[in-house]
Design a protein around this motif. Structure first.
Motif, short mmCIF file in Angstrom:
data_model
loop_
_atom_site.label_atom_id
_atom_site.label_comp_id
_atom_site.label_asym_id
_atom_site.label_seq_id
_atom_site.Cartn_x
_atom_site.Cartn_y
_atom_site.Cartn_z
N SER A 599 43.01 48.47 14.23
CA SER A 599 42.41 49.27 13.17
C SER A 599 42.58 50.74 13.53
O SER A 599 41.96 51.21 14.48
N PRO A 600 43.48 51.48 12.81
CA PRO A 600 44.34 51.02 11.73
C PRO A 600 45.39 50.04 12.25
O PRO A 600 45.76 50.09 13.41
N SER A 601 45.88 49.20 11.37
CA SER A 601 46.74 48.12 11.80
C SER A 601 48.17 48.59 12.03
O SER A 601 48.64 49.54 11.42
N PHE A 602 48.85 47.91 12.94
CA PHE A 602 50.27 48.13 13.19
C PHE A 602 50.94 46.77 13.33
O PHE A 602 50.28 45.75 13.58
N GLU A 603 52.25 46.75 13.17
CA GLU A 603 52.97 45.49 13.13
C GLU A 603 53.24 44.95 14.52
O GLU A 603 53.54 45.70 15.46
N ILE A 604 53.13 43.63 14.64
CA ILE A 604 53.44 42.90 15.86
C ILE A 604 54.27 41.68 15.45
O ILE A 604 54.39 41.37 14.25
N PRO A 605 54.83 40.93 16.40
CA PRO A 605 55.56 39.71 16.02
C PRO A 605 54.66 38.72 15.30
O PRO A 605 53.48 38.57 15.64
N ARG A 606 55.22 38.05 14.30
CA ARG A 606 54.46 37.04 13.55
C ARG A 606 54.02 35.90 14.45
O ARG A 606 52.93 35.37 14.33
N THR A 607 54.89 35.50 15.37
CA THR A 607 54.54 34.41 16.27
C THR A 607 55.32 34.59 17.55
O THR A 607 56.29 35.35 17.62
N VAL A 608 54.88 33.92 18.60
CA VAL A 608 55.57 33.94 19.88
C VAL A 608 55.84 32.51 20.30
O VAL A 608 55.31 31.55 19.73
N LEU A 609 56.70 32.37 21.31
CA LEU A 609 57.17 31.04 21.70
C LEU A 609 56.02 30.12 22.07
O LEU A 609 55.97 28.96 21.69
N ARG A 610 55.02 30.65 22.80
CA ARG A 610 53.92 29.81 23.27
C ARG A 610 53.13 29.24 22.10
O ARG A 610 52.72 28.07 22.12
N ASP A 611 52.92 30.05 21.07
CA ASP A 611 52.14 29.59 19.93
C ASP A 611 52.94 28.66 19.02
O ASP A 611 52.38 28.10 18.07
N SER A 612 54.24 28.52 19.27
CA SER A 612 55.07 27.62 18.47
C SER A 612 55.25 26.27 19.14
O SER A 612 56.05 25.45 18.68
N SER A 613 54.52 26.04 20.22
CA SER A 613 54.72 24.83 21.01
C SER A 613 54.49 23.55 20.21
O SER A 613 55.09 22.51 20.50
N PHE A 614 53.61 23.63 19.23
CA PHE A 614 53.22 22.42 18.50
C PHE A 614 53.67 22.44 17.04
O PHE A 614 53.12 21.72 16.22
N ASP A 615 54.67 23.28 16.74
CA ASP A 615 55.12 23.37 15.35
C ASP A 615 55.68 22.06 14.81
O ASP A 615 55.64 21.80 13.61
N ARG A 616 56.19 21.23 15.71
CA ARG A 616 56.75 19.95 15.25
C ARG A 616 55.69 19.08 14.60
O ARG A 616 56.01 18.22 13.76
N LEU A 617 54.42 19.31 14.96
CA LEU A 617 53.35 18.49 14.41
C LEU A 617 53.03 18.85 12.96
O LEU A 617 52.29 18.13 12.30
N LYS A 618 53.60 19.97 12.48
CA LYS A 618 53.39 20.36 11.08
C LYS A 618 54.33 19.64 10.13
O LYS A 618 54.17 19.74 8.91
N GLU A 619 55.33 18.98 10.68
CA GLU A 619 56.28 18.28 9.82
C GLU A 619 55.57 17.15 9.08
O GLU A 619 54.59 16.57 9.55
#
Length: 859
Positions: A599-619
């Motif tokens: 605050s005020p906001s600035f841009e960062i990556p939408r996601t990182v590798l660690r937080d994508s570990s379980f993306d396969r479960l969204k299929e």
């Protein structure tokens, strides 16, 4: 309020913390810095080599937790300047970060110049107060607070006993109703006037001062604060009755002021609000703060036609000039002053380049405000109070078992039939109220919502304003939100109260247990979006005389962290990550495919590798397999939630029945003691409930999918126990006792003015620490489908400012201070006696104080 893209931000190095080598902070060899940064990062990431141009997140697979450890390692070195998480996101490679650290040494005669738009970070360091009063003061304070509560309970019980007898003596329904109106009105006036009398009797006029916690002066402060914030007039926030109440307490408030925040200012003589100003909901301007074992009081001044946004914090010794605006999710630190006509935002606030959304004024006559107040009072006196007082008498007269309790001699409590019938009645009342409440919540707000047209401006204190308040009141039911939250049921619940979720993708965790709004039929959330606890959807903009409702939409495939206030002008679209406590931008391009932090906001990556570990479960195939299992577990959790609260309701009913039986020989004393026992029993009951759940599944650090049974058990821990009862113990030694019983590793004589610990058994707080109102220590985080939790430790003698938020895996050193409204990110290590603040929090210097301008306080 533009969110700053990381690649467009000018290099700006974080200033060194007190005690660090300022020469290293000013001058740094770029080649040597690059080598040092690469070596430290390689050690933290457990890799052999870090190329200078590799992105920390996209190429190296790091995340904010790893980079927080990297920053902590750098701060321990004597040959490198400190680096904050904001620096990491601004310069996300070793080469870029090293280049940003090169600051030419100023000439010896040159005075350092502050950036034109720089915001003050903290006030000068106050003299060290040392530990709070000794154990004798601590125990004496606890005794006096207990006696005050007993005395208040005795007065209320005596009045209630006499009033019930007098109402019951009336012959016929009309006489009973009239007596209920008279007694209810008298009781209402006494309850409203007692805090005012107590304030002027015990305090007189507030003035800037310091009060040592646990002292006799603090007991007077606590008593007045408790009474002022328990006044029934607090329920009228946003109406002229509320501002009239603040005036009676000594606040200098001009004409046409509207205050929507229910966080009541305590030191009201130090509050000045100019004519025509508006203070939005969830704003903190208490005119006091707790700091290092002291209560510090100071002025808060708003000029004419000033606007304070939602979810803001105004520290003591702050001001806004005439026509000034403070944006949502922002704060003013001590010493900050917004000049006339300027618009500031951020935490701490800085000058903004835009005017925040406003509403055209709608002139109305001089009688609208007083007439609205009279109608509100008549509604309370002629409808609500008679129902409350007379309804009890009607219930007793219709139930022979209850009537028997009021007669002297043997009562129904001696027969087992009474307990069976009481059990059946409690089941009928408790579980019958839920479908009735659902019927009201899902029909009345939707029907009334048709009377409000988005984009149209309406005058305050009229029919449409009353409709708006009714919708907001009925549709924000915490019991139902907690019942259905963190489960698939919450999607159906929100849809039925009016949310546009027609295209939502069910995940089983679309919304947490805390979500609120103003007009649910004007809220829309896109498919695949997941929301953590604490979302506040803002549908309304105000002026001092008018309001306008608007549709608030959150795009698809978003993830929203904790404690976010989302305005109708929010400029976020598809696939965004909104970090905890982020200030949602309201201008500039539509953000898509990015993350926003700060605050005020600035841009960062939408996601990182660690937080994508379980993306396969969204299929789809995996989701069809796992979601039903989560739903079944969540249904059982909802059953536990209802069972725990029904048992509490039933046992409280029996406790009250025993008090009624003892009323004959002991009179009002029995009812007063029962009131105290209800509080003690409630605390003990929910401590046992929480301990039972954690005994079966102890809390421990986790990194797992939301479709892991360990996460489902954690959800059960959030839902089944209760924390609401803790508020009555704020500012007392008794809260430390309860924290300890709940598993918190808490030290001696900690002052807790309203802190919330989400995972009690994973938090540690050292001796003599000071926790302000609105602070949160949250030992977990959820990002998309990934759940993470870890322990957080607050050292001895620390101060967490008003509204500060501490994330998981954090270590705060002894004597450290966190400024108001700060967000201390996961994994951060705050050194001993350091001063941090901001969103995200970073090291600060005592001299970081820049005043933007003054205001004479004239109304």
């Amino acid at each position: 309020m533009v969110a700053e893209p990381a690649e467009t931000l000018a290099p700006q190095r974080t200033r060194p913390a007190p005690g660090e080598d300022r020469r290293a902070a000013r001058v740094c060899d770029p080649d040597g810095a690059e080598q040092i940064l690469a070596a430290v990062l390689a050690d933290v990431c457990h890799i052999d080599d870090v190329p200078a141009d590799n992105d920390f997140f996209a190429d190296l697979g790091a995340d904010s937790l790893v980079m927080a450890q990297f920053c902590a390692r750098l701060r321990k070195r004597g040959d490198m300047p400190p680096v904050s998480m904001k620096d990491i996101y601004r310069h996300p490679s070793v080469g870029a970060l090293a280049a940003s650290l090169v600051v030419p040494a100023p000439e010896a005669s040159a005075a350092p110049a502050a950036p034109a738009s720089a915001a003050p970070l903290v006030e000068p360091v106050p003299p060290v107060a040392g530990p709070t009063g000794g154990r004798s003061h601590y125990v004496l304070c606890a005794v006096l607070q207990l006696l005050a509560f007993l005395g208040y309970s005795l007065v209320v019980a005596s009045a209630a006993t006499w009033g019930y007898g007098w109402i019951s003596a009336g012959t016929g329904p009309l006489a009973a109703y009239l007596r209920s109106v008279l007694f209810g009105g008298a009781a209402f006036l006494v309850l409203c006037g007692l805090p005012v009398v107590a304030k002027w009797t015990l305090i007189g006029r507030w003035k800037p001062e310091r009060i040592r916690v646990w002292s006799l002066g603090y007991v007077r402060f606590w008593l007045v604060k408790s009474l002022v914030r328990a006044d029934p007039l607090v329920l009228f926030a946003g109406s002229p009755l509320y501002t009239g109440y603040l005036r009676l307490l000594g606040a200098r408030i001009g004409k046409g002021v509207t205050v929507f925040s229910r966080t009541v200012p305590v030191c009201t003589d130090l509050l000045t609000i100019g004519a025509g100003s508006v203070i939005r909901k969830d704003a903190f301007l208490s005119c006091y703060r707790a700091h290092d074992g002291l209560i510090e009081t100071g002025p808060v001044t708003l000029g004419r036609n000033a606007t304070v946004g939602a979810a803001t914090v105004l520290d003591i010794d702050t001001s806004l000039g005439d026509g000034a605006q403070l944006g949502h999710a922002s704060s003013l630190h001590r010493g900050q002053s917004v000049p006339d006509g300027e618009h500031w935002h951020g935490s701490p606030a800085q000058r903004a380049d835009l005017a925040f959304p406003g509403v055209d004024a709608v002139p109305f006559g001089p009688f609208r405000r007083p007439l609205h107040s009279v109608l509100q009072l008549l509604t309370v006196l002629l409808l609500y109070l008679p129902l409350a007082f007379g309804g009890i008498g009607m219930l007793i007269s219709l139930a022979p078992q209850l009537a028997a309790l009021a007669r002297p001699g043997p009562t129904a409590l001696t027969t087992w039939v009474f307990y069976v019938e009481a059990l059946a009645a409690s089941v009928l009342l408790f579980f019958g109220a839920i479908p009735l409440g659902l019927l009201v919540v899902t029909t009345v707000p939707r029907f009334l919502g048709r009377m409000l047209t988005p984009g149209r401006t309406y005058p305050l204190f009229g029919l449409h304003h009353g409709v708006h308040r009714t919708i907001e009141l009925l549709s924000n039911r915490k019991f139902l939100n907690r019942l259905f939250g963190d489960s698939s049921c919450v999607v159906h619940y929100l849809r039925h109260i009016g949310y546009d979720l027609s295209r939502i993708q069910q995940t089983g965790s679309n919304f947490g247990t805390e979500v609120k709004h103003e007009v649910p039929s004007l809220c829309a959330v896109g498919s695949g979006t997941m929301v953590a606890d604490g979302l506040s959807l803002i549908n309304t903009d105000y002026s001092s005389t008018s309001f306008r409702v608007s549709r608030t939409s959150i795009g698809p495939r978003n993830f929203l962290g904790n404690r976010i206030a989302y305005p109708p002008q929010g400029r976020t679209g598809d696939n965004c990550l909104l970090a905890t406590k982020v200030m949602v931008p309201v201008d500039g391009p539509l953000r898509e495919g990015v993350g926003l932090l700060g605050s005020p906001s600035f841009e960062i990556p939408r996601t990182v590798l660690r937080d994508s570990s379980f993306d396969r479960l969204k299929e789809a195939e995996e989701l069809r397999r796992l979601l039903p299992a989560k739903n079944r577990h969540n249904v059982v959790t909802m059953g536990w939630y209802l069972l725990v609260r029904w048992v509490h309701f039933f046992l409280i009913t029996l406790l009250v029945a025993v008090a009624a039986e003892l009323h004959g020989p002991f009179g009002a004393v029995a009812l007063a003691l029962a009131n105290v026992l209800v509080v003690v029993f409630t605390a003990g009951y929910f401590v046992l409930v929480e301990r039972a759940f954690t005994a079966r599944t102890p809390l421990a650090p986790l990194f797992c999918s939301i479709y892991d049974v360990r996460f489902w058990r954690h959800e059960r821990y959030w839902k089944a126990p209760s924390e609401t009862y803790l508020r009555i113990f704020n500012g007392t030694p008794y809260k430390n006792v309860i924290w300890r019983l709940l598993g918190v590793r808490i030290g001696r004589q900690v002052f807790d003015d309203g802190c919330f610990l989400t995972e009690r058994a994973m938090a540690a707080i050292g001796d003599h620490s000071t926790l302000n109102n609105g602070t949160v220590v949250q030992c977990h985080s959820q990002e998309d489908g990934t759940f993470k939790s870890d322990r957080s430790s607050i050292g001895s003698g620390c101060t967490l400012g008003v509204g500060a938020f501490v994330h998981y895996g954090v270590t705060v050193g002894d004597g450290a201070q966190l400024a108001p409204d700060s967000f201390l990110m996961k994994g951060e290590v705050v050194p001993d006696h350091a001063r941090w603040g901001g969103n995200p929090a970073r090291p600060m210097e005592p001299g970081d104080t820049a005043r933007g301008g003054g205001h004479d306080g004239t109304i």
